[in-house]
Scaffold this active site. Structure first.
Site, PDB file in Angstrom:
ATOM      1  N   HIS A 374       0.789  -1.237   0.000  1.00 16.15           N
ATOM      2  CA  HIS A 374       0.000   0.000   0.000  1.00 16.15           C
ATOM      3  C   HIS A 374       0.824   1.293   0.000  1.00 16.15           C
ATOM      4  CE1 HIS A 374      -3.889   1.736   0.006  1.00 16.15           C
ATOM      5  NE2 HIS A 374      -4.489   0.867   0.796  1.00 16.15           N
ATOM      6  N   TYR A 488     -13.593   4.770  10.312  1.00 17.34           N
ATOM      7  CA  TYR A 488     -12.773   5.350   9.244  1.00 17.34           C
ATOM      8  C   TYR A 488     -13.307   4.826   7.926  1.00 17.34           C
ATOM      9  CZ  TYR A 488      -8.180   5.916   6.715  1.00 17.34           C
ATOM     10  OH  TYR A 488      -7.154   6.233   5.847  1.00 17.34           O
ATOM     11  N   SER A 490     -12.349   5.173   3.931  1.00 16.71           N
ATOM     12  CA  SER A 490     -11.286   5.712   3.091  1.00 16.71           C
ATOM     13  C   SER A 490     -11.884   6.491   1.911  1.00 16.71           C
ATOM     14  CB  SER A 490     -10.450   4.545   2.575  1.00 16.71           C
ATOM     15  OG  SER A 490      -9.389   5.033   1.816  1.00 16.71           O
ATOM     16  N   THR A 501      -5.315   9.950   0.494  1.00 13.78           N
ATOM     17  CA  THR A 501      -6.678   9.690   0.971  1.00 13.78           C
ATOM     18  C   THR A 501      -7.015  10.644   2.109  1.00 13.78           C
ATOM     19  OG1 THR A 501      -5.847   8.068   2.552  1.00 13.78           O
ATOM     20  CG2 THR A 501      -6.628   7.222   0.431  1.00 13.78           C
TER      21      THR A 501
HETATM   22  O1  BUJ Z   1      -7.406   4.989   3.572  1.00 13.01           O
HETATM   23  C1  BUJ Z   1      -6.315   4.740   3.100  1.00 13.01           C
HETATM   24  O2  BUJ Z   1      -5.398   5.573   3.111  1.00 13.01           O
HETATM   25  C2  BUJ Z   1      -6.073   3.457   2.426  1.00 13.01           C
HETATM   26  C3  BUJ Z   1      -7.066   2.354   2.775  1.00 13.01           C
HETATM   27  C4  BUJ Z   1      -6.646   1.702   4.074  1.00 13.01           C
HETATM   28  N1  BUJ Z   1      -7.637   0.815   4.711  1.00 13.01           N
HETATM   29  C5  BUJ Z   1      -7.806  -0.430   3.935  1.00 13.01           C
HETATM   30  C6  BUJ Z   1      -7.118   0.451   6.032  1.00 13.01           C
HETATM   31  C7  BUJ Z   1      -8.965   1.440   4.869  1.00 13.01           C
HETATM   32  N2  BUJ Z   1      -7.052   1.393   1.693  1.00 13.01           N
HETATM   33  C8  BUJ Z   1      -8.113   1.109   0.964  1.00 13.01           C
HETATM   34  O3  BUJ Z   1      -9.183   1.583   1.210  1.00 13.01           O
HETATM   35  C9  BUJ Z   1      -7.966   0.140  -0.181  1.00 13.01           C
HETATM   36  C10 BUJ Z   1      -8.828  -1.035   0.102  1.00 13.01           C
HETATM   37  C11 BUJ Z   1      -9.027  -1.931  -1.027  1.00 13.01           C
HETATM   38  C12 BUJ Z   1      -9.909  -3.101  -0.652  1.00 13.01           C
HETATM   39  C13 BUJ Z   1     -11.339  -2.693  -0.623  1.00 13.01           C
HETATM   40  C14 BUJ Z   1     -12.242  -3.872  -0.416  1.00 13.01           C
HETATM   41  C15 BUJ Z   1     -13.620  -3.572  -0.911  1.00 13.01           C
HETATM   42  C16 BUJ Z   1     -14.490  -4.765  -0.827  1.00 13.01           C
HETATM   43  C17 BUJ Z   1     -15.480  -4.796  -1.917  1.00 13.01           C
HETATM   44  C18 BUJ Z   1     -16.335  -6.013  -2.035  1.00 13.01           C
HETATM   45  C19 BUJ Z   1     -17.012  -6.567  -0.826  1.00 13.01           C
HETATM   46  C20 BUJ Z   1     -18.291  -7.242  -1.207  1.00 13.01           C
HETATM   47  C21 BUJ Z   1     -18.525  -8.462  -0.380  1.00 13.01           C
HETATM   48  C22 BUJ Z   1     -19.774  -9.169  -0.741  1.00 13.01           C
HETATM   49  C23 BUJ Z   1     -19.881 -10.479  -0.048  1.00 13.01           C
END
Ligand code: BUJ
Length: 664
Positions: A374, A488, A490, A501
């Site tokens: 990341h 939180y 993002s 972000t």
């Molecule tokens: O916020 C930031 O600076 C970066 C964040 C850090 N954090 C993950 C801790 C929040 N990074 C991101 O947000 C990237 C995350 C990428 C993964 C996202 C997953 C989304 C899931 C979608 C599908 C779920 C559906 C399930 C159905 C059963």
């Protein structure tokens, strides 16, 4: 004979296709954009630094929404209000002023870029579970194309096309279109010829509801890795890379995918390389160096130095400089949460290289996921790659499951990467393996799909889909644990130069008010008021709508760089690291600590190519909440460690979705 004929035919078609691409001037690209990749990069607006008063006001308001949490009550809130007043008289204006001055002196970046890189690169925590998230591809709709070697080859070819497109700067710029007018040919031509000064290219786009996004992260997407170093890691890129690194059963291979002149090997040759690796019958490698990428970063840094001193320089260079890492996993991924998370979020560690900017993981039944480091970048760059590869492999696959491999040069194209391990290295690997097994063994996962609501349904009800999902998470937590939690969400700030972000603090006063009212009248409770008492229902509906409106407001604020978290982070960083003047009292306050001990870490993304995704909690007693709003359902995939009841939380979120559905 028939099989041979069809192989010859498909070979002929491939040659025809590749000669078509060659005759278009540039070989093997995804597309040839009218606008250069970095066309808007110099004209992007700068990430604003919010006003100090606004930040402090938003911080206290957000803290108030946590009232009821064991550390937050009216007294602690009034203590924090006092601490804010003191901060506003002394440290605050000074730090804010310095932050603004520092930002002015660095006009080619954002105030958050360096501190954010530092935050990632200085963290000594292991990458898997603490940082690397995962995404899973939908299956190729043409089922036979999910044969692992076929899908893997197509993905490699499409990824190399992406690399060529990006290197030639003909990958279309990333733009957030709110309206379609800016997509017109006339508009694109106009913008193409406007000079690269005074935001001239940017203005007509923005006026037409189209916002070009920062593309600086694309430079670290491919041919890139994170290198463990004592106290602070480094990011390195190798733009001339011609090979990928493949891993299977803990064994590593260098797979050449381009020749010396940069021409991509034929898909049939690449398929032969993949077959060769799949046929390797060596047992699982318990001494895989990959385990070291699962450890804390200082341990890994010192073992890496030792590996370099003991004859592994070339092998490490082969891994580091690869275009990306391709894992050929032996596991069959079942259609269940456990299986997705254990394969794509962490695996057993022998066949992953968590330092690479990303790894693609292909399971034995053709499920494919992406796990990414990341520090170098966020969702926008990763999703662009992810989506382009899905579209290219499904719409313009380089070969089919019937295409035969071309084995002629396979010995030259695939080379095992060998490591010389002495006792010290073996001991470190063994310790890493045991620790990783125990850490990943403590992870728990649960997910739900709620089929009665979907994107269209929520739009018709005139509520924001994201606002509803975030509310359901708030209600779910409140109903199950009886109090609010630091939350939180993002939010990308890539509309700004070097934006990263911002945090959307979804635990708002409005969401908590709605949560309490929903919990009181829940359909799952004895006194089912949401379903039976019309005036109660109508009142709750108003609260749900107010909560969604508030969520929309803070989402817009965050996307516009007007949240409060990054500003506070920037001032704290200024005091601690630039001025070396220690941590101001406000940041040592219990409230600040509670607010930043994120229990509900949430993230979502919208993509036609994603079937699943997730990440681990960011604190030992927290939850990692991945969720999605789809055409067919809304759903979530949640992780926690063993001390928390993740299934209980998911069940509670599901029943909250039912409550909201009943009200709407
Ligand atoms: O916020 C930031 O600076 C970066 C964040 C850090 N954090 C993950 C801790 C929040 N990074 C991101 O947000 C990237 C995350 C990428 C993964 C996202 C997953 C989304 C899931 C979608 C599908 C779920 C559906 C399930 C159905 C059963």
């Amino acid at each position: 004979i028939l099989r041979k004929q069809s192989a010859l035919l498909s070979k002929a078609r491939q040659m025809q296709n590749s000669s078509k691409r060659l005759s278009s001037g540039i070989a093997d690209v995804l597309h040839h954009s009218k606008l250069k990749t970095y066309h808007f990069q110099n004209c992007l607006p700068r990430l604003p630094i919010p006003k100090l008063e606004d930040t402090m006001h938003k911080y206290v308001t957000s803290l108030k929404a946590l009232e009821g949490h064991s550390n937050v009550n009216s007294r602690s809130i009034s203590d924090t209000e006092k601490a804010v007043r003191v901060f506003m008289q002394h440290d605050g204006p000074e730090l804010h002023k310095l932050l603004v001055a520092h930002d002015r002196q660095n006009p080619n970046t954002s105030y958050i870029a360096k501190p954010w890189f530092d935050m990632y690169l200085e963290s000594r925590l292991p990458l898997p579970l603490n940082y690397n998230p995962f995404l899973v591809y939908k299956r190729d709709p043409n089922e036979p194309m999910n044969d692992p070697a076929t899908r893997c080859t197509n993905i490699i070819v499409s990824a190399v096309r992406f690399q060529n497109t990006l290197n030639s700067e003909i990958l279309s710029p990333e733009v957030y279109y709110m309206k379609n007018t800016a997509k017109s040919a006339a508009m694109q031509t106009l913008v193409k010829y406007l000079p690269n000064t005074l935001k001239l290219r940017y203005i007509p786009m923005a006026l037409n509801g189209a916002f070009p996004l920062d593309m600086s992260q694309f430079e670290n997407l491919l041919n890139a890795t994170r290198i463990p170093c004592q106290d602070k890691d480094e990011l390195r890129t190798y733009p001339k890379s011609r090979h990928i690194v493949a891993v299977r059963n803990g064994h590593f291979y260098k797979v050449e995918v381009k020749d010396l002149s940069g021409r991509t090997h034929s898909p049939a040759q690449i398929k032969a390389s993949i077959h060769r690796i799949l046929q390797d019958k060596r047992p699982h490698n318990e001494d895989s160096v990959a385990y070291m990428t699962t450890t804390d970063r200082n341990t890994w840094a010192s073992i890496r130095d030792h590996l370099l001193d003991t004859g592994n320089m070339n092998s490490l260079a082969d891994v580091d400089s690869a275009i990306f890492c391709m894992v050929l996993d032996d596991t069959k991924v079942e259609d269940d949460t456990e299986s997705y998370n254990s394969t794509f979020l962490h695996g057993d560690g022998a066949s992953r290289w968590f330092d690479k900017s990303f790894s693609l993981i292909v399971s034995s039944n053709g499920e494919v996921g992406l796990n990414f480091e990341h520090a170098w970048g966020d969702g926008v760059a990763v999703m662009r790659f992810f989506n382009e590869i899905f579209d290219d492999t499904t719409l313009k696959p380089a070969l089919t499951n019937e295409t035969e491999s071309d084995n002629e040069l396979v010995e030259q194209h695939v080379k095992p990467i060998k490591f010389c391990l002495d006792d010290r290295s073996k001991q470190a690997i063994s310790e890493a393996r045991h620790r990783y097994k125990s850490d990943t063994g403590r992870l728990r996962v649960a997910s739900c799909e709620f089929l009665d609501m979907n994107k269209d349904y929520l739009k018709k009800k005139k509520v924001s889909p994201d606002g509803i999902m975030q509310l359901a998470i708030q209600v779910g937590h409140y109903k199950f644990f009886g109090h609010p939690a630091a939350t939180y969400e993002s939010c990308s700030t890539s509309a700004f130069k070097h934006g990263r972000t911002e945090t959307i603090r979804s635990c708002t006063l409005e969401a908590q008010k709605a949560a309490r009212a929903i919990a009181m009248g829940s359909v799952s409770s004895v006194n089912n008021k949401l379903a039976s008492d019309e005036s109660y229902r109508a009142n709750v509906e108003q609260l749900i709508r107010k909560s969604c409106n508030k969520h929309n407001e803070i989402t817009k604020d965050a996307a516009m760089g007007k949240g409060f978290d990054r500003h506070m982070f920037g001032m704290k960083n200024m005091a601690e690291r630039i001025l070396n003047s220690g941590t101001p009292a406000l940041f040592k306050d219990d409230s600040y600590i509670t607010m930043n001990h994120i229990i509900l870490s949430t993230s979502t993304l919208a993509s036609h190519a994603v079937s699943m995704g997730g990440f681990a909690p960011v604190v030992p007693d927290g939850f990692g909440v991945g969720y999605g709003v789809r055409d067919t359902m809304v759903g979530c995939n949640i992780t926690s460690y063993e001390t928390r009841d993740v299934q209980g939380l998911v069940d509670s979120i599901e029943s909250s979705l039912r409550d909201i559905y009943t009200v709407l």
